[in-house]
Design a protein around this motif. Structure first.
Motif, PDB file in Angstrom:
ATOM      1  N   ARG A 198      12.560  -9.768   2.127  1.00 33.21           N
ATOM      2  CA  ARG A 198      13.076 -10.325   2.949  1.00 33.21           C
ATOM      3  C   ARG A 198      13.676 -11.416   2.485  1.00 33.21           C
ATOM      4  O   ARG A 198      13.456 -12.483   2.159  1.00 33.21           O
ATOM      5  N   ILE A 218      10.829  -1.471   0.566  1.00 35.35           N
ATOM      6  CA  ILE A 218      10.613  -0.566  -0.180  1.00 35.35           C
ATOM      7  C   ILE A 218       8.902  -0.426   0.455  1.00 35.35           C
ATOM      8  O   ILE A 218       8.427  -0.691   1.489  1.00 35.35           O
ATOM      9  N   PRO A 219       8.780   1.179  -0.119  1.00 38.84           N
ATOM     10  CA  PRO A 219       8.783   0.896  -1.615  1.00 38.84           C
ATOM     11  C   PRO A 219      10.770   2.184  -1.248  1.00 38.84           C
ATOM     12  O   PRO A 219      10.373   3.013  -0.325  1.00 38.84           O
ATOM     13  N   ARG A 242      -1.345  -8.278   7.174  1.00 42.42           N
ATOM     14  CA  ARG A 242       0.101  -9.437   6.966  1.00 42.42           C
ATOM     15  C   ARG A 242      -0.177 -10.242   7.886  1.00 42.42           C
ATOM     16  O   ARG A 242       0.260 -11.293   7.860  1.00 42.42           O
ATOM     17  N   PRO A 274       0.827  -1.328   0.012  1.00 39.30           N
ATOM     18  CA  PRO A 274       0.027  -0.199  -0.082  1.00 39.30           C
ATOM     19  C   PRO A 274       0.927   1.033   0.320  1.00 39.30           C
ATOM     20  O   PRO A 274       0.494   2.453  -0.949  1.00 39.30           O
ATOM     21  N   GLU A 287      10.120   5.320   2.919  1.00 37.38           N
ATOM     22  CA  GLU A 287       9.334   6.488   3.768  1.00 37.38           C
ATOM     23  C   GLU A 287       8.813   7.324   2.287  1.00 37.38           C
ATOM     24  O   GLU A 287       8.557   7.756   2.000  1.00 37.38           O
ATOM     25  N   ALA A 288       6.887   6.505   1.928  1.00 38.69           N
ATOM     26  CA  ALA A 288       6.121   7.027   1.298  1.00 38.69           C
ATOM     27  C   ALA A 288       6.244   8.623   1.244  1.00 38.69           C
ATOM     28  O   ALA A 288       5.834   9.001   0.140  1.00 38.69           O
TER      29      ALA A 288
HETATM   30  N1  LIG Z   1       6.939   3.665   6.741  1.00 41.65           N
HETATM   31  C1  LIG Z   1       7.152   2.828   5.726  1.00 41.65           C
HETATM   32  C2  LIG Z   1       6.120   1.804   5.191  1.00 41.65           C
HETATM   33  C3  LIG Z   1       7.159   1.013   4.895  1.00 41.65           C
HETATM   34  C4  LIG Z   1       6.750  -1.298   4.718  1.00 41.65           C
HETATM   35  O1  LIG Z   1       5.875  -0.989   5.482  1.00 41.65           O
HETATM   36  N2  LIG Z   1       7.240  -1.372   3.775  1.00 41.65           N
HETATM   37  C5  LIG Z   1       6.641  -3.050   3.173  1.00 41.65           C
HETATM   38  C6  LIG Z   1       6.261  -2.969   2.091  1.00 41.65           C
HETATM   39  S1  LIG Z   1       4.724  -2.580   2.184  1.00 41.65           S
HETATM   40  C7  LIG Z   1       8.533  -3.955   3.656  1.00 41.65           C
HETATM   41  O2  LIG Z   1       9.358  -3.282   2.805  1.00 41.65           O
HETATM   42  N3  LIG Z   1       8.351  -4.801   4.420  1.00 41.65           N
HETATM   43  C8  LIG Z   1       9.944  -5.889   3.976  1.00 41.65           C
HETATM   44  C9  LIG Z   1      10.597  -5.973   5.609  1.00 41.65           C
HETATM   45  O3  LIG Z   1       9.585  -5.138   6.761  1.00 41.65           O
HETATM   46  O4  LIG Z   1      11.121  -6.792   5.431  1.00 41.65           O
HETATM   47  C10 LIG Z   1       6.608   3.807   4.372  1.00 41.65           C
HETATM   48  O5  LIG Z   1       5.372   4.534   4.809  1.00 41.65           O
HETATM   49  O6  LIG Z   1       7.189   3.592   3.228  1.00 41.65           O
END
Ligand SMILES: N[C@@H](CCC(=O)N[C@@H](CS)C(=O)NCC(=O)O)C(=O)O
Length: 211
Positions: A36, A51-52, A107, A10, A63-64
């Motif tokens: 991962r 990501i992003p 999740r 998202p 950070e989005a």
């Molecule tokens: N606070 C971050 C959240 C980004 C986030 O949670 N990304 C997740 C995918 S939705 C991610 O990269 N997860 C992989 C991990 O944590 O290893 C933002 O605003 O961009």
């Protein structure tokens, strides 16, 4: 500029919609990466591999919200609330927190049923319903006005759009449309935008969490 993303993230979705709606869709190369995994191309530039992630020359931006602020600077549009307009920043923070809670819950739903935490789901359900009620009562764009033209693209609004998209995809609060009708009408106006509809989470891109 390159954006590392996954289709069902998202946070990445917000960046993708912002780029398109700001006229930067062509300028943004999209690279779908695994999460991962040790061989992710993200890790050499950003050690946590999340990501992003936006890469523009020497700049590696995570950070989005920061990515959208950077896109704003490039496009000359404003989608992110500026520091100084603290009321707008506060509302944006609430919407981002709502997205965070929905994401935590979703999740959990990607795990097998046996591995899901009942406690975590219970807490998330209560939090999300409080968030939905708050949004239903306070969203600023009335449905009537939104349906008269395209609703405004802001980071604040897109956090809610992305959160509702996750909620629907993972069937988290199945009665939300009936229980929060003003929010449902608000959401419909955004879902009619092509960049929003085209970036909705899909089964094809779903990667279950197996461990
Ligand atoms: N606070 C971050 C959240 C980004 C986030 O949670 N990304 C997740 C995918 S939705 C991610 O990269 N997860 C992989 C991990 O944590 O290893 C933002 O605003 O961009």
């Amino acid at each position: 500029m390159k954006l590392y993303y996954t289709p069902n993230s998202p946070y990445a979705r917000i960046c993708r919609i912002t780029a398109i709606e700001s006229g930067l869709g062509e300028a943004l190369e999209l690279d779908w990466v695994g999460l991962r995994t040790q061989d992710s191309p993200v890790i050499p530039v950003s050690p946590l591999g999340r990501i992003p992630l936006l890469v523009d020359g020497d700049l590696v931006l995570s950070e989005a919200r920061h990515i959208c602020a950077y896109l704003d600077e490039k496009s000359g549009r404003r989608t992110v609330a500026p520091y100084g307009d603290w009321q707008a920043v506060a509302e944006e923070a609430q919407s981002l927190a709502f997205l965070d809670v929905v994401t935590v819950w979703s999740r959990e739903m990607r795990r097998s049923e046996a591995e899901r935490s009942g406690f975590l789901q219970e807490v998330a359900d209560i939090q999300v319903r409080r968030g939905l009620a708050h949004l239903n009562d306070t969203l600023k764009t009335p449905a009537g006005k939104a349906s008269a033209g395209a609703p405004p693209i802001s980071f604040d609004a897109l956090c809610v759009v992305a959160a509702l998209g996750m909620m629907q995809f993972y069937e988290l609060v199945t009665d939300w449309r009936e229980s929060y009708p003003a929010l449902a009408a608000w959401s419909d106006a955004y879902d009619a935008i092509a960049s929003v509809a085209d970036s909705a989470p899909s089964q094809d891109a779903l990667r279950p969490l197996t461990r």
